[in-house]
Design a protein around this motif. Structure first.
Motif, PDB file in Angstrom:
ATOM      1  N   THR A   1       0.835  -1.201   0.000  1.00 42.94           N
ATOM      2  CA  THR A   1       0.000   0.000   0.000  1.00 42.94           C
ATOM      3  C   THR A   1       0.871   1.252   0.000  1.00 42.94           C
ATOM      4  O   THR A   1       0.627   2.188  -0.771  1.00 42.94           O
TER       5      THR A   1
ATOM      6  N   TRP B   1       1.146   4.137  -3.086  1.00 38.10           N
ATOM      7  CA  TRP B   1       0.937   5.588  -2.943  1.00 38.10           C
ATOM      8  C   TRP B   1       2.179   6.375  -3.358  1.00 38.10           C
ATOM      9  O   TRP B   1       2.067   7.441  -3.985  1.00 38.10           O
TER      10      TRP B   1
ATOM     11  N   PHE C   1      -1.558  -2.036  -5.357  1.00 39.67           N
ATOM     12  CA  PHE C   1      -2.840  -1.863  -4.668  1.00 39.67           C
ATOM     13  C   PHE C   1      -3.713  -3.110  -4.806  1.00 39.67           C
ATOM     14  O   PHE C   1      -4.368  -3.525  -3.843  1.00 39.67           O
TER      15      PHE C   1
ATOM     16  N   GLU D   1      -7.762   1.219   2.128  1.00 42.85           N
ATOM     17  CA  GLU D   1      -6.616   2.089   1.795  1.00 42.85           C
ATOM     18  C   GLU D   1      -6.082   1.790   0.384  1.00 42.85           C
ATOM     19  O   GLU D   1      -5.973   2.708  -0.441  1.00 42.85           O
ATOM     20  N   PRO D   2      -5.763   0.521   0.058  1.00 41.05           N
ATOM     21  CA  PRO D   2      -5.363   0.261  -1.336  1.00 41.05           C
ATOM     22  C   PRO D   2      -6.521   0.410  -2.321  1.00 41.05           C
ATOM     23  O   PRO D   2      -6.299   0.790  -3.481  1.00 41.05           O
TER      24      PRO D   2
ATOM     25  N   GLY E   1      -6.574   3.791  -3.243  1.00 42.80           N
ATOM     26  CA  GLY E   1      -5.441   4.007  -4.147  1.00 42.80           C
ATOM     27  C   GLY E   1      -5.786   3.658  -5.584  1.00 42.80           C
ATOM     28  O   GLY E   1      -5.373   4.352  -6.527  1.00 42.80           O
TER      29      GLY E   1
ATOM     30  N   GLN F   1      -7.697   6.516  -7.014  1.00 35.83           N
ATOM     31  CA  GLN F   1      -6.780   7.614  -7.356  1.00 35.83           C
ATOM     32  C   GLN F   1      -6.012   7.303  -8.642  1.00 35.83           C
ATOM     33  O   GLN F   1      -5.804   8.180  -9.484  1.00 35.83           O
TER      34      GLN F   1
ATOM     35  N   THR G   1      -8.812  10.995  -0.190  1.00 37.81           N
ATOM     36  CA  THR G   1      -8.810  10.623  -1.604  1.00 37.81           C
ATOM     37  C   THR G   1     -10.230  10.515  -2.147  1.00 37.81           C
ATOM     38  O   THR G   1     -10.544  11.035  -3.226  1.00 37.81           O
TER      39      THR G   1
END
Length: 278
Positions: A128, A132, A147, A165-166, A169, A172, A211
């Protein structure tokens, strides 16, 4: 000893809750207990936890020094799992300090070290971080497999909150690759989870919240307003447990100022008008 482990774990528990003063009480208690044992390895584990506590308050330079000291001791004692934790922590500290190449290098080392002894959870956390860092370096296509693999591991381990969290990502990455529609779809799914589950109050959680808000704002999605409220509540709670002399640094962290005491909704919307996360 069991007492040291219990107190050390309470440092992390209260830090994840965003209750830094209570965590500090347990830092002092653990430090006193560790001194009585005179075991260097116990000292290193406490330093790792203190480094985490410092990072959550945006005390980045102190966190770096503390984790670096922990890593040196852990390497001497060949405590591989804890070495990986310190290496990955240094990756995140570099990331939030704006040194994305160093973040990529540290997290790559964390992945390699974790794979030696098959510690999937640590592999995922390092992936992760590297994802990022690669996004910040403008390498979305290299970030995507990191990710994807991280999310697969965390979901398999039933760590659904950490998997966001991933997954954020990936949203994003889609945005940076010019596909706002795919980014919005992914961000909406992550936001729905974040809004409906109790969450840790950590830098990692905020990165996912921030994000999602950025992408949903760019897409004109009404869900952005609800995510904005979550971001504000998250940061305000953490800030209320930080000593005044450290608050300027906390509000200077990436994405924080848009939701801070002086932030305005118009300013937040403007801040999220382009793909790269602030």
């Amino acid at each position: 000893s069991a007492t040291i482990m219990m107190r050390r774990n309470l440092v992390v528990t209260y830090t994840c809750l965003g209750e830094y003063r209570q965590a500090q009480d347990y830092v002092h208690q653990t430090r006193a207990a560790v001194r009585s044992t005179q075991a260097e390895s116990n000292h290193a584990l406490l330093l790792n936890f203190v480094g985490f506590w410092l990072l959550q308050q945006a005390r980045l330079e102190e966190a770096k020094i503390t984790q670096s000291e922990a890593l040196c001791i852990l390497q001497r004692h060949k405590q591989q799992l804890w070495m990986v934790k310190a290496i990955t922590a240094l990756g995140w500290i570099a990331f939030y300090s704006g040194d994305w190449q160093e973040a990529e290098a540290q997290s790559s080392e964390g992945i390699a070290e974790s794979e030696v002894f098959g510690e999937d959870r640590q592999i995922a956390h390092s992936l992760t971080c590297r994802g990022w860092a690669r996004l910040k370096l403008g390498r979305a296509d290299a970030a995507i497999p990191d990710f994807e693999r991280s999310a697969e591991i965390l979901l398999r381990l039933e760590m659904e909150n950490r998997a966001q969290e991933p997954l954020a990502g990936l949203a994003q990455a889609a945005w940076q690759n010019g596909d706002l529609s795919a980014a919005q779809s992914q961000a909406s799914a992550v936001a729905a989870h974040l809004l409906s589950h109790p969450l840790d109050r950590t830098t990692d959680t905020f990165l996912a919240i921030h994000t999602c808000h950025a992408i949903l704002c760019a897409a004109g999605d009404p869900l952005a307003e609800e995510v904005c409220g979550l971001a504000q509540a998250h940061l305000e709670y953490r800030a209320s447990h930080i000593e005044p002399e450290h608050l300027d640094g906390f509000w200077a962290m990436p994405g924080h100022k848009e939701f801070g005491p002086s932030g305005t909704q118009a300013g937040r919307n403007k801040a999220f008008g382009s793909a790269p996360v602030e």
